[in-house]
Design an enzyme around this catalytic site. Structure first.
Site, PDB file in Angstrom:
ATOM      1  N   VAL A   1       0.821  -1.211   0.000  1.00  0.00           N
ATOM      2  CA  VAL A   1       0.000   0.000   0.000  1.00  0.00           C
ATOM      3  C   VAL A   1       0.857   1.264   0.000  1.00  0.00           C
ATOM      4  O   VAL A   1       0.335   2.374   0.067  1.00  0.00           O
ATOM      5  CB  VAL A   1      -0.944   0.020   1.222  1.00  0.00           C
ATOM      6  CG1 VAL A   1      -1.973  -1.079   1.118  1.00  0.00           C
ATOM      7  CG2 VAL A   1      -0.159  -0.090   2.521  1.00  0.00           C
ATOM      8  N   GLU A   2       2.178   1.106  -0.072  1.00  0.00           N
ATOM      9  CA  GLU A   2       3.056   2.270  -0.105  1.00  0.00           C
ATOM     10  C   GLU A   2       3.914   2.223  -1.378  1.00  0.00           C
ATOM     11  O   GLU A   2       3.408   2.356  -2.475  1.00  0.00           O
ATOM     12  CB  GLU A   2       3.877   2.345   1.175  1.00  0.00           C
ATOM     13  CG  GLU A   2       2.963   2.543   2.409  1.00  0.00           C
ATOM     14  CD  GLU A   2       3.731   2.762   3.687  1.00  0.00           C
ATOM     15  OE1 GLU A   2       4.425   3.789   3.780  1.00  0.00           O
ATOM     16  OE2 GLU A   2       3.638   1.905   4.588  1.00  0.00           O
ATOM     17  N   MET A   3       5.221   1.998  -1.248  1.00  0.00           N
ATOM     18  CA  MET A   3       6.072   2.015  -2.440  1.00  0.00           C
ATOM     19  C   MET A   3       5.971   0.729  -3.255  1.00  0.00           C
ATOM     20  O   MET A   3       6.263   0.724  -4.455  1.00  0.00           O
ATOM     21  CB  MET A   3       7.523   2.275  -2.031  1.00  0.00           C
ATOM     22  CG  MET A   3       7.739   3.662  -1.447  1.00  0.00           C
ATOM     23  SD  MET A   3       9.442   3.933  -0.884  1.00  0.00           S
ATOM     24  CE  MET A   3      10.327   3.854  -2.437  1.00  0.00           C
TER      25      MET A   3
END
Length: 239
Positions: free
Chosen positions: A54-56
């Site tokens: 859900v980030e990088m």
């Protein structure tokens, strides 16, 4: 838009939960990172956002490949890490080392503590007295960095079980916290506005009862007092 190694083809399995914790003054944190404290070092923490779907959403080996393809990174990693260059470990070490340099600067509150009475307003001074006295904020938000680096459950309703996700003691005390939340339902709104929530369950009950008791006492005056606390907290920040 696919990343090196096709990392961007992976789809998130869930949404990110909660706001991002601050990186400010993490050089002085004591062995706990992320809201639930699941990372024991800044290096361990740095891996999380890079790889999280859900980030990088970037596997570390793919990140090494990507950075190795950029001349500037090759040059600087060769200078700083001459024996290893760009590797998973040196990338994480570089990020964590940078994060340790992000520290708070001299704020109006610091000038006041150093003796300059004109550095903060009378309202901010009233807020500081409230912060350290009746509201009992300083029971947890203590020291020059306004934190005791511990986990507290202050009795507010939430689906986030915090420290209990990674700590057996926290899981064992969650039931107590839920009972405190139910008993305190009449004062939650006041307490949530007066006190910044620190997540977790390591010291369940004690902190929540203190905060809610203070909230009950201050409820009738909460608008004026919250304004004073807000004025104080604004002076804690550097200009």
């Amino acid at each position: 838009m696919g990343g090196a190694g096709g990392s961007r083809d992976r789809k998130p399995e869930h949404a990110a939960g909660g706001h991002t914790p601050t990186v400010l003054n993490q050089a002085f944190a004591i062995s706990f990172y992320f809201w639930d404290g699941r990372a024991g070092t800044l290096e361990e923490q740095a891996k999380g956002p890079i790889q999280a779907d859900v980030e990088m959403n970037m596997p570390l080996d793919a990140l090494v490949e990507r950075l190795s393809g950029i001349e500037g990174y090759r040059e600087w990693f060769a200078r700083v890490f001459p024996e290893s260059g760009i590797t998973e470990d040196t990338i994480i070490q570089a990020i964590a080392t940078y994060e340790r340099t992000v520290v708070s600067s001299y704020a109006p509150f610091d000038a006041w503590v150093d003796g300059d009475e004109s550095a903060i307003s009378d309202s901010a001074k009233r807020g500081f007295r409230l912060f350290t006295d009746a509201a009992e904020c300083s029971a947890c938000h203590t020291g020059w960095n306004f934190t005791d680096n511990e986990f507290h459950d202050i009795g507010l309703p939430t689906q986030d079980i915090g420290r209990a996700k990674v700590d057996e003691q926290g899981a064992a005390t969650r039931e107590i916290a839920e009972n405190v939340q139910r008993a305190a339902s009449g004062t939650q709104d006041v307490s949530s506005n007066i006190v910044e929530v620190s997540r977790g369950t390591q010291e369940t009950g004690t902190a929540s009862q203190q905060v809610l008791s203070a909230a009950e006492q201050l409820g009738a005056q909460s608008d004026e007092l919250q304004a004073a606390v807000a004025s104080f907290l604004d002076r804690v920040k550097a200009a």
